[in-house]
Design a protein around this motif. Structure first.
Motif, short mmCIF file in Angstrom:
data_model
loop_
_atom_site.label_atom_id
_atom_site.label_comp_id
_atom_site.label_asym_id
_atom_site.label_seq_id
_atom_site.Cartn_x
_atom_site.Cartn_y
_atom_site.Cartn_z
N LYS A 43 0.82 -1.22 0.00
CA LYS A 43 0.00 0.00 0.00
C LYS A 43 0.85 1.26 0.00
O LYS A 43 0.47 2.28 -0.59
CB LYS A 43 -0.96 -0.03 1.19
N MET A 44 2.03 1.16 0.63
CA MET A 44 2.98 2.27 0.58
C MET A 44 3.35 2.59 -0.86
O MET A 44 3.36 3.76 -1.28
CB MET A 44 4.26 1.84 1.31
N GLY A 45 3.66 1.52 -1.59
CA GLY A 45 4.01 1.69 -3.00
C GLY A 45 2.83 2.22 -3.81
O GLY A 45 2.99 3.09 -4.67
N LEU A 46 1.66 1.70 -3.48
CA LEU A 46 0.43 2.09 -4.18
C LEU A 46 0.25 3.62 -4.17
O LEU A 46 -0.06 4.24 -5.19
CB LEU A 46 -0.74 1.40 -3.48
N GLU A 47 0.48 4.20 -2.99
CA GLU A 47 0.32 5.66 -2.86
C GLU A 47 1.30 6.41 -3.75
O GLU A 47 0.92 7.37 -4.43
CB GLU A 47 0.54 6.08 -1.40
N ILE A 48 2.54 5.94 -3.73
CA ILE A 48 3.56 6.61 -4.56
C ILE A 48 3.19 6.50 -6.03
O ILE A 48 3.30 7.45 -6.80
CB ILE A 48 4.94 5.98 -4.30
N GLY A 49 2.72 5.33 -6.39
CA GLY A 49 2.33 5.12 -7.78
C GLY A 49 1.18 6.02 -8.19
O GLY A 49 1.21 6.66 -9.25
N ARG A 50 0.17 6.08 -7.33
CA ARG A 50 -1.02 6.89 -7.65
C ARG A 50 -0.65 8.36 -7.77
O ARG A 50 -1.16 9.07 -8.65
CB ARG A 50 -2.08 6.71 -6.59
N ALA A 51 0.27 8.81 -6.90
CA ALA A 51 0.68 10.22 -6.93
C ALA A 51 1.36 10.57 -8.25
O ALA A 51 1.33 11.72 -8.69
CB ALA A 51 1.61 10.51 -5.76
#
Lengths: 253, 182, 359
Positions: B171-179
């Protein structure tokens, strides 16, 4: 009139009335007979599977009554592995000559022995290729003439005779290793007892056994049957001493 | 719609695991066609490791493509070796902790994430691949996020203690990706 | 409906064999098929089977010959240069009419070639897998699912004909993972029934007078009889020809491809169709017997050309295509080999160059 007593019956392991195709003076016929007797005495004729090597031993296919298959040259150890693993209750033996077992089939021979496969090898060692016409085998004696060593086996060029029982005795897994012959009635009985013992061990699940039978080849040695026996005792036994190498899984020194 | 992804890096960076997790999770939770293809060499250890994942709603042809929609590079050599396999308009995912070389293409989207450092920071240094998987899914929506969460649950079925930290890393990665989604 | 699982081709092949009743496996390490023996080493003991790591491919195929001659379902697998060493045992099985099943996960060649995938054993597989001019059914899967289905079915074909069956796949399908639905596990009763059919022939020991023998050759005039019987059996294989004709109804450009090349061609055909090009494909599923009629009976007024796609240089399946087509339309080749993989783009590019010339 004295009562007639039957003192000898031919083994049912050999087709009734069949005459073997082996040369006069050849011991293959005797060996076929004692294999049949050993299996018969153990009540195993209907459970016996023979895996035949290529060479003179292949002539036995029309002579025996048991189930049998012919392995590709040298592969009897592999074929017997496949059969025994797939039908563990069958009594399985390979019947191989020296070219088959010790030259082209060396890897299969040693690997099956090293795995301790639970079958029996009957190894007929006459120091020469028979069926193909007398070429040098790994077991040919030093100085012995063959069609591919016309000047006699020269160690410089051809190396030395291979001692298969001794080589297999270096491995840990084999259970029973004995070298016998069939040159005298006493030795025939010893050979039969060795085969019977090997079969018995297999039925008990003890693992790999090999009975090496040192024999003559009058035809390709170029000697008559009696002179062949002299040569066998004088030269072959000197190179391949008879005896038990291992019995019961313990390595005998 | 077919997506061709290549993941490349050093052996030990979890490149194969990342590809397999994405592919297996997709296979289990969707009706999509999916292939995972490892590229293998003669050496067992060291050197580069890479794999391909193809996800498609049509039957998949080759499980390998040199004209990629997405490329993940976990180390420098992979960037140089494979960057030209990325289609114009494709997505390049860069492990910016390790890959610091300039990227000389301006026809692609570059998504950067310092996944090696992030994994160290959360005391889970092996999770860099799961973080990168989050970055990939966040930026592309190649599959719904629940698919991967389910996949992580399945993968660590026998080691349930590892589920939570890996889902968090994802989920940490998910946020960076979405940003950084373009 | 059975569950979809995500499996590697090699492991799926091994599991399919076990489910079909394989209880003996012998094999030798060689990339890219190593997961088959590795899987079997774990799996077979669980079902009461036996695994042997042979000392060579030669030994392994002869172990298979021995095992199969007892009537048990057995298998072996290897890759390309290892398969060359199988010639001896395969030929023996064909001669003795032993139902052996084996798998070739093809890699680059000739010689040690490359460990990466290729399709360079076509002619060996279909024309001469050993001495003596025997034939066997060769199945060519184009997905992990087909690898599974074909291995599962291979035993029935092998037992029906008492003849070897080869599943010819490649390193792409062997190493890639794909969703697959596994077939049901054959029960002990089903397997006992299979084995019972061959009880008379099984080399396991028989009462006196009922000798079973397995002879890969004959003396005197016996061998010709064996050859004539085998030839008559091969003649019955027309019914076994399997072929996929993909988008062939109006095709002007016909792809000819099997296995991995076929699935790539299928994707390319969809792209060409989207651009208005009437492309289709004839995919031989049985490489032997080969679906010659599918090519022979093409409407050559409509078909402008054939594109033969293979991971082999020089082309090999093309021999069979040419034999059927007899020069009635041009045949173009799109090839890679030596471990270099074909991709959709490469095939598309190669096809378009040809299409420009003929359309």
């Amino acid at each position: 009139m004295a009562e007639e007593k039957k003192v000898y019956t031919r083994t049912k392991g050999i087709i009734e009335g069949a005459v073997s195709g082996f040369c006069p003076g050849c011991m293959h016929s005797t060996i076929h007979k004692i294999i049949g007797e050993a299996a018969e005495e153990l009540g195993q004729l209907d459970n016996l599977v023979r895996v035949e090597g290529v060479g003179c031993c292949g002539l036995g296919q029309f002579y025996v009554t048991c189930d049998e298959t012919i392995a590709a040259h040298g592969r009897a150890g592999a074929v017997a592995t496949g059969i025994k693993r797939s039908s563990p209750n069958s009594l399985v033996y390979t019947y191989q000559g020296d070219g088959d077992l010790a030259a082209i089939g060396l890897a299969e021979t040693l690997s099956a022995a090293n795995r301790g496969e639970n079958f029996t090898v009957i190894f007929v060692n006459n120091g020469i290729y028979g069926m193909t016409g007398g070429q040098m085998a790994p077991t040919t004696l030093v100085g012995m003439k063959s069609t591919t060593t016309p000047g006699g086996r020269d160690p410089q060029e051809h190396g030395y005779p291979m001692h298969m029982s001794e080589i297999i005795n270096q491995l840990t897994a084999p259970y029973y290793i004995e070298r016998v012959s069939c040159d005298t009635p006493q030795n025939v009985i010893k050979a039969r007892n060795a085969i019977k013992k090997a079969f018995k061990y297999q039925l008990e699940g003890k693992g790999y056994s090999i009975v090496e039978i040192v024999t003559s080849c009058p035809t390709n040695w170029g000697l008559d049957p009696l002179k062949s026996l002299d040569f066998l005792r004088e030269k072959m036994f000197a190179e391949y001493p008879l005896g038990v190498f291992r019995d019961g899984g313990e390595k005998k020194q | 719609m077919e997506r061709n992804l290549m993941i490349a890096g050093f052996g030990g960076q979890g490149v194969m695991t990342m590809g397999k997790l994405l592919a297996e999770a997709t296979s289990q939770a969707t009706d999509l066609n999916v292939t995972f293809f490892p590229s293998y060499g003669a050496a067992m250890r060291g050197g580069t490791a890479n794999c391909y994942v193809v996800i498609s709603d049509e039957p998949i042809g080759a499980p390998v493509s040199y004209s990629l929609e997405d490329l993940v590079v976990m180390n420098g050599p992979s960037l140089h070796k494979f960057i030209n396999n990325l289609k114009p308009g494709g997505n390049l995912f860069v492990n910016s902790t390790i890959v610091t070389d300039p990227i000389d293409r301006d026809d692609i989207n570059i998504i950067e994430a310092p996944v090696t450092q992030m994994a160290i920071d959360i005391n889970n240094p092996r999770a860099l691949n799961v973080i990168m998987l989050g970055v990939y899914v966040g930026a592309t929506d190649a599959v719904p996020e629940e698919v991967i969460v389910k996949g992580i649950n399945h993968k660590f079925e026998k080691k349930p203690k590892l589920i939570e930290p890996n889902v968090e890393a994802f989920k940490m990665g998910l946020e960076i990706g979405r940003a950084q989604k373009k | 409906m059975a569950e979809r699982v995500f499996m590697k081709g090699t492991e799926a092949i091994a599991e399919a064999a076990v489910r079909a009743g394989c209880r003996f496996f012998a094999g030798y390490p060689i990339t890219p098929q190593n997961e088959i023996p590795e899987y079997m080493a774990r799996r077979l003991p669980e079902v009461g089977g036996s695994f042997v790591q042979g000392e060579s491919e030669v030994a392994s195929v002869n172990m298979l010959y021995g095992a199969a001659s007892t009537g048990i379902r057995a298998m072996s697998s290897s890759s390309s240069c290892g398969i060359s060493l199988y010639s001896e045992g395969v030929s023996y099985c064909a001669s003795a009419r032993i139902p052996m099943v084996y798998v070739n996960v093809q890699r680059g060649g000739p010689g040690i070639g490359a460990i990466q995938p290729a399709q360079q054993d076509y002619l060996q597989a279909t024309k001469a897998s050993g001495n003596g001019g025997f034939r066997m059914i060769v199945l060519a899967p184009d997905s992990v699912q087909e690898c599974v289905d074909m291995v599962y079915e291979a035993y029935d074909l092998a037992e029906r004909d008492q003849n070897p069956v080869l599943v010819l796949t490649d390193g792409v399908m062997g190493t890639m993972m794909e969703p697959v639905v596994l077939p049901p596990m054959k029960t002990d009763e089903e397997l006992a029934a299979c084995r019972a059919k061959f009880a008379d022939r099984a080399i396991v020991g028989h009462p006196l007078g009922q000798q079973a023998y397995c002879r890969p050759g004959s003396v005197g005039d016996g061998q010709e009889k064996v050859n004539i019987e085998a030839a008559a059996m091969y003649e019955t294989w027309d019914k076994d020809i399997r072929v996929e004709e993909y988008m062939m109804d109006d095709a002007e450009i016909v792809f000819a491809a099997y296995g991995i090349s076929a699935r790539i061609s299928r994707a390319v055909i969809r792209q060409l169709r989207a651009e208005g090009i009437k492309a289709g494909m004839i995919r031989p599923i049985t490489l032997s017997p080969f679906p010659y009629d599918s090519f022979r009976n093409l409407d050559f007024d409509r078909v402008k050309g054939i594109i033969d796609v293979e991971m082999s240089i020089p082309a090999q399946m093309r021999w069979d295509v040419d034999y059927a087509v007899q020069g009635r339309c041009p045949v173009h080749e799109v090839l890679r080999s030596g471990g270099q993989l074909l991709t959709n783009d490469q095939v598309l590019k190669g096809a378009k160059e040809f299409i420009k010339e003929v359309l």
